[in-house]
Enzyme design. Structure first.
Site, PDB file in Angstrom:
ATOM      1  N   PRO A 286       9.433   5.888  -3.727  1.00  0.00           N
ATOM      2  CA  PRO A 286       9.360   5.462  -5.089  1.00  0.00           C
ATOM      3  C   PRO A 286       8.368   4.315  -5.522  1.00  0.00           C
ATOM      4  O   PRO A 286       8.317   3.676  -4.691  1.00  0.00           O
ATOM      5  CB  PRO A 286      10.613   5.014  -5.301  1.00  0.00           C
ATOM      6  CG  PRO A 286      11.375   4.626  -3.782  1.00  0.00           C
ATOM      7  CD  PRO A 286      10.397   5.636  -3.098  1.00  0.00           C
ATOM      8  N   ASN A 287       7.847   4.438  -6.442  1.00  0.00           N
ATOM      9  CA  ASN A 287       6.829   3.569  -7.290  1.00  0.00           C
ATOM     10  C   ASN A 287       5.221   3.684  -6.751  1.00  0.00           C
ATOM     11  O   ASN A 287       4.443   3.201  -7.029  1.00  0.00           O
ATOM     12  CB  ASN A 287       7.267   2.036  -7.181  1.00  0.00           C
ATOM     13  CG  ASN A 287       8.817   2.129  -8.029  1.00  0.00           C
ATOM     14  OD1 ASN A 287       8.686   2.380  -9.137  1.00  0.00           O
ATOM     15  ND2 ASN A 287       9.626   1.816  -7.627  1.00  0.00           N
TER      16      ASN A 287
ATOM     17  N   ARG B 130       0.963  -1.379 -10.347  1.00  0.00           N
ATOM     18  CA  ARG B 130       2.306  -2.031  -9.922  1.00  0.00           C
ATOM     19  C   ARG B 130       1.831  -3.414  -9.004  1.00  0.00           C
ATOM     20  O   ARG B 130       1.290  -3.140  -8.003  1.00  0.00           O
ATOM     21  CB  ARG B 130       3.173  -1.039  -9.045  1.00  0.00           C
ATOM     22  CG  ARG B 130       4.237  -1.920  -8.496  1.00  0.00           C
ATOM     23  CD  ARG B 130       5.158  -1.151  -7.386  1.00  0.00           C
ATOM     24  NE  ARG B 130       6.030  -1.692  -6.985  1.00  0.00           N
ATOM     25  CZ  ARG B 130       6.633  -1.489  -5.749  1.00  0.00           C
ATOM     26  NH1 ARG B 130       6.037  -0.447  -5.045  1.00  0.00           N
ATOM     27  NH2 ARG B 130       7.593  -2.185  -5.484  1.00  0.00           N
TER      28      ARG B 130
ATOM     29  N   TYR C 190       0.028  -4.875  -3.705  1.00  0.00           N
ATOM     30  CA  TYR C 190      -0.645  -3.428  -3.195  1.00  0.00           C
ATOM     31  C   TYR C 190      -1.957  -3.169  -3.659  1.00  0.00           C
ATOM     32  O   TYR C 190      -2.177  -1.982  -3.344  1.00  0.00           O
ATOM     33  CB  TYR C 190       0.407  -2.652  -4.065  1.00  0.00           C
ATOM     34  CG  TYR C 190       1.972  -2.799  -3.595  1.00  0.00           C
ATOM     35  CD1 TYR C 190       2.404  -2.136  -2.322  1.00  0.00           C
ATOM     36  CD2 TYR C 190       2.841  -3.333  -4.524  1.00  0.00           C
ATOM     37  CE1 TYR C 190       4.057  -2.598  -1.986  1.00  0.00           C
ATOM     38  CE2 TYR C 190       4.020  -3.850  -4.317  1.00  0.00           C
ATOM     39  CZ  TYR C 190       4.633  -3.281  -3.172  1.00  0.00           C
ATOM     40  OH  TYR C 190       5.626  -3.205  -2.819  1.00  0.00           O
TER      41      TYR C 190
ATOM     42  N   ASN D 272       5.963   6.503   4.302  1.00  0.00           N
ATOM     43  CA  ASN D 272       6.156   5.295   3.482  1.00  0.00           C
ATOM     44  C   ASN D 272       7.275   5.644   2.598  1.00  0.00           C
ATOM     45  O   ASN D 272       7.126   5.741   1.515  1.00  0.00           O
ATOM     46  CB  ASN D 272       4.857   4.823   2.660  1.00  0.00           C
ATOM     47  CG  ASN D 272       4.991   3.591   2.104  1.00  0.00           C
ATOM     48  OD1 ASN D 272       6.212   3.076   1.919  1.00  0.00           O
ATOM     49  ND2 ASN D 272       3.817   2.809   1.715  1.00  0.00           N
TER      50      ASN D 272
ATOM     51  N   ALA E 128      10.907   1.605  -1.256  1.00  0.00           N
ATOM     52  CA  ALA E 128      12.212   0.843  -1.289  1.00  0.00           C
ATOM     53  C   ALA E 128      13.391   1.578  -0.475  1.00  0.00           C
ATOM     54  O   ALA E 128      14.251   0.925   0.036  1.00  0.00           O
ATOM     55  CB  ALA E 128      12.613   0.760  -2.831  1.00  0.00           C
TER      56      ALA E 128
ATOM     57  N   HIS F 297      14.737   0.496   3.357  1.00  0.00           N
ATOM     58  CA  HIS F 297      15.932  -0.376   3.493  1.00  0.00           C
ATOM     59  C   HIS F 297      17.160   0.028   3.065  1.00  0.00           C
ATOM     60  O   HIS F 297      17.990  -0.728   3.180  1.00  0.00           O
ATOM     61  CB  HIS F 297      15.369  -1.693   2.853  1.00  0.00           C
ATOM     62  CG  HIS F 297      13.921  -2.143   2.842  1.00  0.00           C
ATOM     63  ND1 HIS F 297      13.255  -2.429   3.891  1.00  0.00           N
ATOM     64  CD2 HIS F 297      12.929  -2.161   1.555  1.00  0.00           C
ATOM     65  CE1 HIS F 297      12.113  -2.581   3.609  1.00  0.00           C
ATOM     66  NE2 HIS F 297      11.751  -2.297   2.466  1.00  0.00           N
TER      67      HIS F 297
ATOM     68  N   ASP G  84      18.431  10.194   8.726  1.00  0.00           N
ATOM     69  CA  ASP G  84      19.140  11.263   9.509  1.00  0.00           C
ATOM     70  C   ASP G  84      18.140  12.743   9.283  1.00  0.00           C
ATOM     71  O   ASP G  84      18.065  13.465   9.957  1.00  0.00           O
ATOM     72  CB  ASP G  84      20.322  11.603   8.432  1.00  0.00           C
ATOM     73  CG  ASP G  84      21.358  10.640   8.947  1.00  0.00           C
ATOM     74  OD1 ASP G  84      21.155   9.966   9.984  1.00  0.00           O
ATOM     75  OD2 ASP G  84      22.310  10.640   8.169  1.00  0.00           O
TER      76      ASP G  84
ATOM     77  N   GLU H 119       5.961   5.585  10.392  1.00  0.00           N
ATOM     78  CA  GLU H 119       6.121   4.585   9.236  1.00  0.00           C
ATOM     79  C   GLU H 119       4.993   3.659   8.738  1.00  0.00           C
ATOM     80  O   GLU H 119       4.327   3.103   9.818  1.00  0.00           O
ATOM     81  CB  GLU H 119       7.552   3.695   9.529  1.00  0.00           C
ATOM     82  CG  GLU H 119       7.941   3.025   8.461  1.00  0.00           C
ATOM     83  CD  GLU H 119       8.940   1.870   8.808  1.00  0.00           C
ATOM     84  OE1 GLU H 119       9.527   1.503   7.953  1.00  0.00           O
ATOM     85  OE2 GLU H 119       9.317   1.623   9.849  1.00  0.00           O
TER      86      GLU H 119
ATOM     87  N   HIS I 139       3.434   0.911   5.853  1.00  0.00           N
ATOM     88  CA  HIS I 139       3.695  -0.014   4.624  1.00  0.00           C
ATOM     89  C   HIS I 139       2.322  -0.383   4.040  1.00  0.00           C
ATOM     90  O   HIS I 139       1.566  -0.934   5.054  1.00  0.00           O
ATOM     91  CB  HIS I 139       4.810  -1.004   5.021  1.00  0.00           C
ATOM     92  CG  HIS I 139       6.230  -0.196   5.048  1.00  0.00           C
ATOM     93  ND1 HIS I 139       6.989   0.151   4.107  1.00  0.00           N
ATOM     94  CD2 HIS I 139       6.728  -0.008   6.124  1.00  0.00           C
ATOM     95  CE1 HIS I 139       8.090   0.690   4.695  1.00  0.00           C
ATOM     96  NE2 HIS I 139       7.828   0.449   6.021  1.00  0.00           N
ATOM     97  N   ILE I 140       2.136  -0.434   2.951  1.00  0.00           N
ATOM     98  CA  ILE I 140       0.919  -0.908   2.284  1.00  0.00           C
ATOM     99  C   ILE I 140       0.857  -2.534   2.493  1.00  0.00           C
ATOM    100  O   ILE I 140      -0.038  -3.285   3.134  1.00  0.00           O
ATOM    101  CB  ILE I 140       0.650  -0.688   0.974  1.00  0.00           C
ATOM    102  CG1 ILE I 140       0.343   0.768   0.736  1.00  0.00           C
ATOM    103  CG2 ILE I 140      -0.481  -1.398   0.261  1.00  0.00           C
ATOM    104  CD1 ILE I 140       0.350   1.186  -0.450  1.00  0.00           C
ATOM    105  N   SER I 141       1.797  -3.314   2.152  1.00  0.00           N
ATOM    106  CA  SER I 141       2.278  -4.660   2.314  1.00  0.00           C
ATOM    107  C   SER I 141       2.732  -5.018   3.746  1.00  0.00           C
ATOM    108  O   SER I 141       3.132  -4.168   4.453  1.00  0.00           O
ATOM    109  CB  SER I 141       3.136  -5.309   1.356  1.00  0.00           C
ATOM    110  OG  SER I 141       4.228  -4.934   1.466  1.00  0.00           O
TER     111      SER I 141
ATOM    112  N   ARG J  92       7.775 -10.673   3.953  1.00  0.00           N
ATOM    113  CA  ARG J  92       8.456 -10.368   2.382  1.00  0.00           C
ATOM    114  C   ARG J  92       9.846 -10.849   2.299  1.00  0.00           C
ATOM    115  O   ARG J  92      10.480 -11.473   3.500  1.00  0.00           O
ATOM    116  CB  ARG J  92       8.041  -9.150   1.878  1.00  0.00           C
ATOM    117  CG  ARG J  92       6.629  -9.041   1.631  1.00  0.00           C
ATOM    118  CD  ARG J  92       6.320  -7.609   0.948  1.00  0.00           C
ATOM    119  NE  ARG J  92       6.702  -7.732  -0.571  1.00  0.00           N
ATOM    120  CZ  ARG J  92       6.912  -6.920  -1.033  1.00  0.00           C
ATOM    121  NH1 ARG J  92       6.342  -5.698  -0.590  1.00  0.00           N
ATOM    122  NH2 ARG J  92       7.032  -6.770  -2.298  1.00  0.00           N
TER     123      ARG J  92
ATOM    124  N   ARG K  48      13.888  -6.640   2.954  1.00  0.00           N
ATOM    125  CA  ARG K  48      13.052  -5.878   3.732  1.00  0.00           C
ATOM    126  C   ARG K  48      12.901  -5.856   4.886  1.00  0.00           C
ATOM    127  O   ARG K  48      11.878  -5.075   5.767  1.00  0.00           O
ATOM    128  CB  ARG K  48      11.615  -6.261   2.793  1.00  0.00           C
ATOM    129  CG  ARG K  48      11.760  -5.909   1.324  1.00  0.00           C
ATOM    130  CD  ARG K  48      10.173  -5.949   0.638  1.00  0.00           C
ATOM    131  NE  ARG K  48      10.148  -6.161  -0.775  1.00  0.00           N
ATOM    132  CZ  ARG K  48      10.420  -5.345  -1.470  1.00  0.00           C
ATOM    133  NH1 ARG K  48      10.294  -3.981  -0.999  1.00  0.00           N
ATOM    134  NH2 ARG K  48      10.260  -5.777  -2.827  1.00  0.00           N
TER     135      ARG K  48
END
Length: 145
Positions: free
Chosen positions: A9-10, A17, A22, A74, A77, A80, A87, A98, A100-102, A107, A111
């Site tokens: 998402p997002n 954003r 990001y 990625n 949200a 977490h 699963d 996995e 993540h950009i940040s 954070r 997170r």
């Protein structure tokens, strides 16, 4: 080798954003980076998928079974919160990284837990969009062992 890159998402709002977290690059820039990096690393196919819906992400992971050799994910949200994505990754048993950009470790406290990461053999965090190139490299290395 065939890779599926899944974004949660997002992430479709990249460039709009929270650019301080990001960056200013768009989602289209991310897709182009993944396709270019994948080709450079020897992937014959890199499909990039994004959804704001948990069930669609789970469906895409399940559809990857037998169609892709590896996944870069990625979950955003859902990292977490989603045992369902965890699963699904465990069910298909496809090597996954996995990303993540940040730098999620620096954070908010919530997170710090990654359910999806429990099914991944590696994690890349805090490298901006270039983290996807790194994640694809880790995946390529794993698939060519």
């Amino acid at each position: 080798m065939r890779a599926l890159v899944i974004n949660g998402p997002n992430l479709n709002m990249l460039g709009i954003r929270e650019p301080g977290i990001y960056g200013n690059d768009s989602y289209d820039d991310l897709v182009a980076l993944c396709e270019t990096a994948g080709a450079e690393l020897g992937f014959e196919q890199v499909e990039v998928f994004q959804s704001n819906h948990e069930g669609a992400i789970i469906d895409k992971i399940q559809e990857a079974y037998g169609a892709f050799d590896g996944i870069v994910i990625n979950p955003a949200a859902y990292t977490h919160t989603s045992v369902g994505i965890l699963d699904a990754l465990k069910a298909v048993s496809i090597p996954a990284v996995e990303v993540h950009i940040s730098d999620v470790d620096s954070r908010e406290d919530f997170r710090q837990i990654s359910y999806a990461g429990m099914a991944c053999f590696a994690r890349v965090s805090g490298e901006g969009l270039e983290g996807y190139r790194h994640a694809l490299k880790l995946l390529a290395d794993r698939l060519t062992l």
